[in-house]
Design a protein around this motif. Structure first.
Motif, PDB file in Angstrom:
ATOM      1  N   SER A 282      55.403  32.088  20.439  1.00  0.00           N
ATOM      2  CA  SER A 282      54.105  32.821  20.085  1.00  0.00           C
ATOM      3  C   SER A 282      53.447  31.889  20.424  1.00  0.00           C
ATOM      4  O   SER A 282      51.643  32.594  20.273  1.00  0.00           O
ATOM      5  CB  SER A 282      54.945  32.317  18.547  1.00  0.00           C
ATOM      6  N   GLY A 283      53.093  31.150  20.361  1.00  0.00           N
ATOM      7  CA  GLY A 283      52.100  29.271  20.827  1.00  0.00           C
ATOM      8  C   GLY A 283      51.315  29.996  22.661  1.00  0.00           C
ATOM      9  O   GLY A 283      50.703  29.231  22.874  1.00  0.00           O
ATOM     10  N   ALA A 284      52.012  30.488  23.224  1.00  0.00           N
ATOM     11  CA  ALA A 284      51.929  30.957  24.671  1.00  0.00           C
ATOM     12  C   ALA A 284      50.743  30.979  24.576  1.00  0.00           C
ATOM     13  O   ALA A 284      49.933  31.836  24.165  1.00  0.00           O
ATOM     14  CB  ALA A 284      53.092  31.915  25.221  1.00  0.00           C
ATOM     15  N   LYS A 285      49.848  29.358  25.707  1.00  0.00           N
ATOM     16  CA  LYS A 285      48.109  29.905  26.305  1.00  0.00           C
ATOM     17  C   LYS A 285      47.980  30.265  28.000  1.00  0.00           C
ATOM     18  O   LYS A 285      48.827  29.611  28.642  1.00  0.00           O
ATOM     19  CB  LYS A 285      47.649  28.889  26.024  1.00  0.00           C
ATOM     20  N   ILE A 286      48.314  31.629  27.698  1.00  0.00           N
ATOM     21  CA  ILE A 286      48.516  32.572  29.415  1.00  0.00           C
ATOM     22  C   ILE A 286      47.262  33.383  30.007  1.00  0.00           C
ATOM     23  O   ILE A 286      46.844  33.925  28.868  1.00  0.00           O
ATOM     24  CB  ILE A 286      49.698  33.092  29.622  1.00  0.00           C
ATOM     25  N   THR A 287      46.206  32.662  31.185  1.00  0.00           N
ATOM     26  CA  THR A 287      45.082  32.570  31.292  1.00  0.00           C
ATOM     27  C   THR A 287      45.381  33.417  32.929  1.00  0.00           C
ATOM     28  O   THR A 287      46.471  32.637  33.168  1.00  0.00           O
ATOM     29  CB  THR A 287      44.249  32.092  31.348  1.00  0.00           C
ATOM     30  N   PHE A 288      44.549  34.178  32.833  1.00  0.00           N
ATOM     31  CA  PHE A 288      44.186  34.606  34.870  1.00  0.00           C
ATOM     32  C   PHE A 288      43.629  34.313  34.991  1.00  0.00           C
ATOM     33  O   PHE A 288      42.333  34.111  34.983  1.00  0.00           O
ATOM     34  CB  PHE A 288      44.848  36.453  34.907  1.00  0.00           C
ATOM     35  N   ALA A 289      43.502  33.408  36.440  1.00  0.00           N
ATOM     36  CA  ALA A 289      42.714  32.408  37.257  1.00  0.00           C
ATOM     37  C   ALA A 289      42.929  32.909  39.027  1.00  0.00           C
ATOM     38  O   ALA A 289      44.201  32.218  39.641  1.00  0.00           O
ATOM     39  CB  ALA A 289      41.891  31.197  37.431  1.00  0.00           C
ATOM     40  N   PRO A 290      42.736  34.434  39.168  1.00  0.00           N
ATOM     41  CA  PRO A 290      43.528  34.717  40.239  1.00  0.00           C
ATOM     42  C   PRO A 290      43.068  33.452  41.459  1.00  0.00           C
ATOM     43  O   PRO A 290      41.442  33.844  41.893  1.00  0.00           O
ATOM     44  CB  PRO A 290      43.534  35.418  40.514  1.00  0.00           C
ATOM     45  N   HIS A 291      44.101  32.788  42.121  1.00  0.00           N
ATOM     46  CA  HIS A 291      43.535  32.067  43.510  1.00  0.00           C
ATOM     47  C   HIS A 291      43.507  33.078  44.864  1.00  0.00           C
ATOM     48  O   HIS A 291      44.521  34.014  45.220  1.00  0.00           O
ATOM     49  CB  HIS A 291      44.645  31.537  43.608  1.00  0.00           C
ATOM     50  N   LEU A 292      42.315  33.590  45.482  1.00  0.00           N
ATOM     51  CA  LEU A 292      42.236  34.504  45.833  1.00  0.00           C
ATOM     52  C   LEU A 292      43.566  34.679  47.727  1.00  0.00           C
ATOM     53  O   LEU A 292      43.534  35.590  47.607  1.00  0.00           O
ATOM     54  CB  LEU A 292      40.437  34.256  46.536  1.00  0.00           C
ATOM     55  N   GLN A 293      43.349  33.205  47.835  1.00  0.00           N
ATOM     56  CA  GLN A 293      44.627  33.527  49.190  1.00  0.00           C
ATOM     57  C   GLN A 293      45.602  33.876  48.974  1.00  0.00           C
ATOM     58  O   GLN A 293      46.942  34.852  49.009  1.00  0.00           O
ATOM     59  CB  GLN A 293      44.206  32.432  49.760  1.00  0.00           C
ATOM     60  N   ARG A 294      46.082  33.044  47.886  1.00  0.00           N
ATOM     61  CA  ARG A 294      47.747  32.942  47.411  1.00  0.00           C
ATOM     62  C   ARG A 294      48.046  35.066  47.095  1.00  0.00           C
ATOM     63  O   ARG A 294      48.775  35.336  46.767  1.00  0.00           O
ATOM     64  CB  ARG A 294      47.723  32.299  46.080  1.00  0.00           C
ATOM     65  N   GLN A 295      46.281  35.583  45.691  1.00  0.00           N
ATOM     66  CA  GLN A 295      46.326  36.702  45.428  1.00  0.00           C
ATOM     67  C   GLN A 295      46.938  37.321  47.435  1.00  0.00           C
ATOM     68  O   GLN A 295      47.424  38.465  47.603  1.00  0.00           O
ATOM     69  CB  GLN A 295      45.331  36.816  44.969  1.00  0.00           C
ATOM     70  N   GLY A 296      45.904  37.121  47.944  1.00  0.00           N
ATOM     71  CA  GLY A 296      46.342  38.102  49.289  1.00  0.00           C
ATOM     72  C   GLY A 296      47.482  38.358  49.969  1.00  0.00           C
ATOM     73  O   GLY A 296      48.001  39.389  50.401  1.00  0.00           O
ATOM     74  N   ILE A 297      48.171  37.047  49.509  1.00  0.00           N
ATOM     75  CA  ILE A 297      49.972  37.115  50.243  1.00  0.00           C
ATOM     76  C   ILE A 297      50.300  38.176  49.188  1.00  0.00           C
ATOM     77  O   ILE A 297      51.288  38.612  49.790  1.00  0.00           O
ATOM     78  CB  ILE A 297      49.712  35.539  50.075  1.00  0.00           C
ATOM     79  N   VAL A 298      50.204  37.928  48.652  1.00  0.00           N
ATOM     80  CA  VAL A 298      51.531  38.972  47.292  1.00  0.00           C
ATOM     81  C   VAL A 298      50.488  40.197  47.392  1.00  0.00           C
ATOM     82  O   VAL A 298      51.968  41.518  47.243  1.00  0.00           O
ATOM     83  CB  VAL A 298      51.107  37.890  45.780  1.00  0.00           C
ATOM     84  N   ASP A 299      49.440  40.570  47.793  1.00  0.00           N
ATOM     85  CA  ASP A 299      49.425  41.431  47.561  1.00  0.00           C
ATOM     86  C   ASP A 299      49.810  42.656  48.967  1.00  0.00           C
ATOM     87  O   ASP A 299      50.344  43.976  49.194  1.00  0.00           O
ATOM     88  CB  ASP A 299      47.459  41.880  47.810  1.00  0.00           C
ATOM     89  N   THR A 300      50.583  41.353  49.866  1.00  0.00           N
ATOM     90  CA  THR A 300      50.975  42.055  51.659  1.00  0.00           C
ATOM     91  C   THR A 300      52.625  42.728  50.419  1.00  0.00           C
ATOM     92  O   THR A 300      53.163  43.162  52.177  1.00  0.00           O
ATOM     93  CB  THR A 300      51.372  41.339  52.262  1.00  0.00           C
ATOM     94  N   TRP A 301      53.157  41.793  50.209  1.00  0.00           N
ATOM     95  CA  TRP A 301      54.612  41.937  49.366  1.00  0.00           C
ATOM     96  C   TRP A 301      55.156  43.378  48.642  1.00  0.00           C
ATOM     97  O   TRP A 301      53.893  43.683  47.794  1.00  0.00           O
ATOM     98  CB  TRP A 301      55.179  40.982  48.897  1.00  0.00           C
ATOM     99  N   PRO A 302      55.924  44.341  48.570  1.00  0.00           N
ATOM    100  CA  PRO A 302      56.188  44.969  48.509  1.00  0.00           C
ATOM    101  C   PRO A 302      55.834  44.774  46.772  1.00  0.00           C
ATOM    102  O   PRO A 302      56.676  44.279  46.108  1.00  0.00           O
ATOM    103  CB  PRO A 302      57.308  45.874  48.760  1.00  0.00           C
ATOM    104  N   ALA A 303      55.637  46.587  46.315  1.00  0.00           N
ATOM    105  CA  ALA A 303      55.419  46.813  44.634  1.00  0.00           C
ATOM    106  C   ALA A 303      57.197  46.865  44.116  1.00  0.00           C
ATOM    107  O   ALA A 303      57.448  46.174  43.454  1.00  0.00           O
ATOM    108  CB  ALA A 303      54.968  47.639  44.020  1.00  0.00           C
TER     109      ALA A 303
END
Ligand code: SER
Length: 339
Positions: A282-303
């Motif tokens: 319940s106390g989890a503090k999760i935010t999103f701060a995309p790292h452009l290059q790492r995002q670029g890698i994951v975007d090439t991997w299949p869903a």
């Protein structure tokens, strides 16, 4: 007579620990010899016959190992993961490719010596795929083994090439020699999705956002996720990954219609992972701060990947879907770990 053993390389990694636990329960732990660049963690040591500390690039050390033992099966897990590899591509190539050739060479020599193929179990990865853009990624679901084999990372390229090397060492080695090799390597490969363990946190991978998020929440730390909320790639709970390696190793060779198999369990978005994590802690503090290059890698991997061949040929079936993975494995085990 040399002692017959199962060799695990990269044994001190996440998958290595899981595999040692499973193998030592299943068979005689007397038969497991492990190799890692770092000394094996203490709780694991009593579960194996011998711990070797060494580099898979050290051919002399590997030769000594083959003289000492009859190696029946090799689980070759040692590798530099995708994010690490991008910081030192040439070193990654040496470890991931030359290291694998060295092990394949050892497997071939052993196969000749004992006149029976050595089983070589190799974990490849969704990183072998390289989808050109997000529209293609959204439309291409699920992706089959032979599609989009155009990775953009050094790690993905290394894994894809090593799959081919496995085929070479099991079917085509020295094909122009006057006498054909009588015993080659029995190479078998699973392409893993991102793996999530309740016990360990991985280092150096690009799918690490899922386990990092969970472990941070469980230990009361804030977490800034390095990919967008809508990011979707396949994942699997660690016990299923270990089971996949064991099941593939146990499959009768005549049932295997291919050398490389996709395996998968569930494909949540990063936002879905956040929601499941936040409802457990319940106390989890999760935010999103995309790292452009790492995002670029994951975007090439299949869903999503297509694992129908693994299901048909060797009865692959994951024990955990997304909800069971969280409810029955991840949450209770992680809670215990950080208590
Ligand atoms: N988990 C791996 C990585 O992120 C992918 O196989 O590098």
């Amino acid at each position: 007579m040399r002692k017959k053993i199962t060799l695990i390389t990269g044994a001190n990694g996440e998958v290595g620990h899981g595999l040692i636990n499973a193998l030592s329960e299943q068979a005689d732990s007397d038969e497991i010899v492990v190799l890692d660049i770092r000394v094996l963690d203490k709780p694991m040591r009593s579960k194996v016959y011998e711990v070797k500390v060494g580099d898979i690039l050290d051919m002399q050390m590997l030769e000594t190992l083959t003289n000492e033992y009859e190696i029946d099966t090799i689980f070759h897990l040692a590798a530099l993961l995708s994010t690490h590899a991008e910081f030192n591509p040439e070193q990654a190539h040496r470890v991931n490719v030359q290291g694998t050739i060295n092990l394949l060479r050892i497997a071939l020599e052993q196969s000749r010596l004992r006149e029976k193929p050595v089983k070589f179990i190799y974990p490849s990865s969704i990183a072998v795929y390289g989808l050109p853009d997000l529209n293609t990624k959204a439309a291409a679901r699920p992706v089959k083994e032979g599609e989009y084999n155009t990775p953009i990372t050094m790690y993905g390229m290394n894994k894809l090439y090593c799959e081919h090397l496995g085929r070479y060492y099991s079917r085509h080695y020295h094909q122009l020699a006057t006498t054909r090799e009588a015993y080659m390597v029995d190479f078998r490969c699973v392409r893993f999705p991102g793996l999530i363990s309740a016990i360990t946190v991985p280092t150096g991978g690009t799918s690490d956002f899922a386990p990092e998020m969970l472990h941070a929440a469980a230990s009361g730390k804030p977490y800034a996720c390095f990919v967008r909320e809508d990011t979707r790639i396949p994942f699997m709970a660690m016990p299923d990954a270990v089971q996949a390696l064991l099941d593939l190793a146990d499959a009768p060779v005549e049932r295997l219609s291919q050398l490389v198999y996709n395996v998968t369990s569930f494909s949540p978005t990063a936002a879905e992972l956040r929601d499941l994590t936040a409802s457990a802690f319940s106390g989890a503090k999760i935010t999103f701060a995309p790292h452009l290059q790492r995002q670029g890698i994951v975007d090439t991997w299949p869903a999503e990947v297509d694992d129908t061949a693994a299901k048909a040929d060797w009865g692959w079936s994951p024990g955990y879907d997304l909800h069971h993975a969280f409810e029955d494995y991840l949450i209770p085990t992680i809670r215990q770990r950080y208590q």
